[in-house]
Design a protein around this motif. Structure first.
Motif, PDB file in Angstrom:
ATOM      1  N   GLY A 122      47.197  47.514  31.837  1.00 22.52           N
ATOM      2  CA  GLY A 122      46.482  46.488  31.092  1.00 22.52           C
ATOM      3  C   GLY A 122      46.605  45.091  31.661  1.00 22.52           C
ATOM      4  N   THR A 123      47.395  44.917  32.731  1.00 23.73           N
ATOM      5  CA  THR A 123      47.571  43.601  33.348  1.00 23.73           C
ATOM      6  C   THR A 123      46.228  43.026  33.781  1.00 23.73           C
ATOM      7  N   GLY A 124      46.009  41.752  33.458  1.00 22.51           N
ATOM      8  CA  GLY A 124      44.787  41.065  33.841  1.00 22.51           C
ATOM      9  C   GLY A 124      44.927  40.302  35.143  1.00 22.51           C
ATOM     10  N   PHE A 125      43.852  39.638  35.524  1.00 21.58           N
ATOM     11  CA  PHE A 125      43.775  39.040  36.853  1.00 21.58           C
ATOM     12  C   PHE A 125      44.780  37.916  37.054  1.00 21.58           C
ATOM     13  N   GLU A 126      45.008  37.084  36.041  1.00 23.88           N
ATOM     14  CA  GLU A 126      45.911  35.942  36.223  1.00 23.88           C
ATOM     15  C   GLU A 126      47.322  36.415  36.552  1.00 23.88           C
ATOM     16  N   ALA A 127      47.842  37.367  35.777  1.00 20.51           N
ATOM     17  CA  ALA A 127      49.194  37.872  36.036  1.00 20.51           C
ATOM     18  C   ALA A 127      49.243  38.644  37.350  1.00 20.51           C
ATOM     19  N   TRP A 128      48.181  39.389  37.649  1.00 18.42           N
ATOM     20  CA  TRP A 128      48.137  40.126  38.909  1.00 18.42           C
ATOM     21  C   TRP A 128      48.165  39.157  40.092  1.00 18.42           C
ATOM     22  N   CYS A 129      47.412  38.065  40.002  1.00 18.99           N
ATOM     23  CA  CYS A 129      47.384  37.065  41.085  1.00 18.99           C
ATOM     24  C   CYS A 129      48.740  36.403  41.267  1.00 18.99           C
ATOM     25  N   THR A 155      42.304  48.728  41.235  1.00 17.98           N
ATOM     26  CA  THR A 155      42.721  47.713  40.268  1.00 17.98           C
ATOM     27  C   THR A 155      41.555  47.247  39.403  1.00 17.98           C
ATOM     28  N   PHE A 156      40.359  47.699  39.719  1.00 18.15           N
ATOM     29  CA  PHE A 156      39.125  47.333  39.014  1.00 18.15           C
ATOM     30  C   PHE A 156      39.156  47.829  37.565  1.00 18.15           C
ATOM     31  N   GLU A 157      38.616  47.015  36.660  1.00 22.03           N
ATOM     32  CA  GLU A 157      38.658  47.340  35.232  1.00 22.03           C
ATOM     33  C   GLU A 157      37.942  48.648  34.890  1.00 22.03           C
ATOM     34  N   GLY A 158      36.978  49.059  35.704  1.00 19.50           N
ATOM     35  CA  GLY A 158      36.235  50.275  35.416  1.00 19.50           C
ATOM     36  C   GLY A 158      36.745  51.504  36.140  1.00 19.50           C
ATOM     37  N   ASP A 159      37.905  51.390  36.812  1.00 19.96           N
ATOM     38  CA  ASP A 159      38.395  52.540  37.554  1.00 19.96           C
ATOM     39  C   ASP A 159      38.835  53.644  36.596  1.00 19.96           C
ATOM     40  N   PRO A 160      38.434  54.884  36.855  1.00 18.82           N
ATOM     41  CA  PRO A 160      38.703  55.950  35.877  1.00 18.82           C
ATOM     42  C   PRO A 160      40.139  56.456  35.848  1.00 18.82           C
ATOM     43  N   ILE A 161      40.966  56.152  36.859  1.00 18.19           N
ATOM     44  CA  ILE A 161      42.317  56.700  36.867  1.00 18.19           C
ATOM     45  C   ILE A 161      43.394  55.620  36.894  1.00 18.19           C
ATOM     46  N   SER A 162      43.017  54.363  36.645  1.00 14.49           N
ATOM     47  CA  SER A 162      43.956  53.257  36.777  1.00 14.49           C
ATOM     48  C   SER A 162      43.936  52.389  35.531  1.00 14.49           C
ATOM     49  N   GLY A 163      44.722  51.296  35.530  1.00 13.38           N
ATOM     50  CA  GLY A 163      44.883  50.563  34.289  1.00 13.38           C
ATOM     51  C   GLY A 163      44.945  49.051  34.367  1.00 13.38           C
ATOM     52  N   PHE A 164      44.554  48.445  35.485  1.00  8.76           N
ATOM     53  CA  PHE A 164      44.432  46.999  35.534  1.00  8.76           C
ATOM     54  C   PHE A 164      43.004  46.602  35.162  1.00  8.76           C
ATOM     55  N   THR A 165      42.759  45.287  35.059  1.00  6.13           N
ATOM     56  CA  THR A 165      41.468  44.842  34.511  1.00  6.13           C
ATOM     57  C   THR A 165      40.780  43.808  35.399  1.00  6.13           C
ATOM     58  N   LEU A 166      40.919  43.933  36.732  1.00  5.00           N
ATOM     59  CA  LEU A 166      40.204  43.032  37.625  1.00  5.00           C
ATOM     60  C   LEU A 166      38.708  43.293  37.553  1.00  5.00           C
ATOM     61  N   LYS A 167      37.920  42.223  37.646  1.00  5.10           N
ATOM     62  CA  LYS A 167      36.463  42.317  37.650  1.00  5.10           C
ATOM     63  C   LYS A 167      35.949  42.186  39.081  1.00  5.10           C
ATOM     64  N   GLU A 169      33.978  40.139  40.503  1.00  5.29           N
ATOM     65  CA  GLU A 169      34.003  38.799  41.078  1.00  5.29           C
ATOM     66  C   GLU A 169      35.416  38.352  41.444  1.00  5.29           C
ATOM     67  N   ASP A 170      36.428  38.979  40.867  1.00  4.77           N
ATOM     68  CA  ASP A 170      37.809  38.594  41.178  1.00  4.77           C
ATOM     69  C   ASP A 170      38.196  38.934  42.615  1.00  4.77           C
ATOM     70  N   TYR A 171      37.544  39.923  43.184  1.00  2.00           N
ATOM     71  CA  TYR A 171      37.948  40.351  44.530  1.00  2.00           C
ATOM     72  C   TYR A 171      37.637  39.302  45.587  1.00  2.00           C
TER      73      TYR A 171
END
Length: 213
Positions: A122-129, A155-167, A169-171
């Protein structure tokens, strides 16, 4: 796939600022005597060793895949000439489970040359960065003269087997941050299973990097 990663490393040795190995299957779960996670040969580790063999004295590996690169860590765990860092899902709940914890810092000659930055699902982009910045600072302290990035996009929010929430545009920002490390860089494609978006995310990261070097 391994040959593609080798070719990318050779581009750096020939003077290129960066190269991208667009390859499947991924590799970072393959160790010296084991395979797993769809990985049979560790493409990123092969690229890192090729850079060492080609004359780079201090090579860093910065794994940004959602899953810890347990194979890469194992290969270099007792070495001081290759610094390994990884920002990934907490192995307390995420594959590969048995490696990737923050207290794994290397052993023998390699003690202090392995950095794990596990983050909760569930980690979002700010904490990941913030974790990525910590890894880049450590690579700067190591004074790397070449960098290998196992470029997982799961790390993408739509990845089916993962759990981070990068969008998507974040890449672009991820690419700019990696460029700011100021080190010749090999990107080796790793995970990324949101099939419709993975190409966009890859291009965004690489374009962000290229605009910033």
């Amino acid at each position: 796939g391994a040959a593609c990663a080798l070719a990318a490393a050779r581009e750096l040795l020939a003077g290129e600022r960066a190269a991208f190995a667009l390859t499947r299957p991924p590799g970072h779960h393959a160790g010296p005597d084991f395979f797993g996670g769809y990985c049979f040969l560790n493409n990123s580790a092969i690229a890192a060793q090729a850079l060492r063999d080609g004359g780079k004295q201090r090579v860093a590996v910065l794994d940004v895949d959602y899953h810890h690169g347990n194979g890469t860590q194992t290969i270099f765990y007792e070495r001081a000439d290759v610094f390994t860092a990884s920002v990934h899902g907490d192995p307390a709940t995420e594959y590969p489970f048995f490696l990737g914890h923050a207290d794994e810092r290397g052993a023998g000659a390699g003690e202090g040359f392995n950095l794990n930055l596990p983050l909760p699902r569930g980690t979002g982009f700010e904490a990941w960065c913030a974790a990525l910045d910590t890894a880049i600072d450590a690579i700067d302290d190591f004074n790397a003269d070449a960098l290998v990035v196992p470029m997982g996009l799961d790390t993408f929010e739509g990845d089916p087997i993962s759990g981070f929430t990068l969008k998507s545009e974040d890449y672009d920002t991820v690419g700019r941050l990696l460029a700011a490390a100021g080190v010749p860089t090999v990107f080796v494609f790793e995970g990324g299973y949101a099939v419709a978006e993975v190409g966009v995310n890859a291009v965004n990261l690489l374009e962000g990097f290229c605009r910033s070097i």
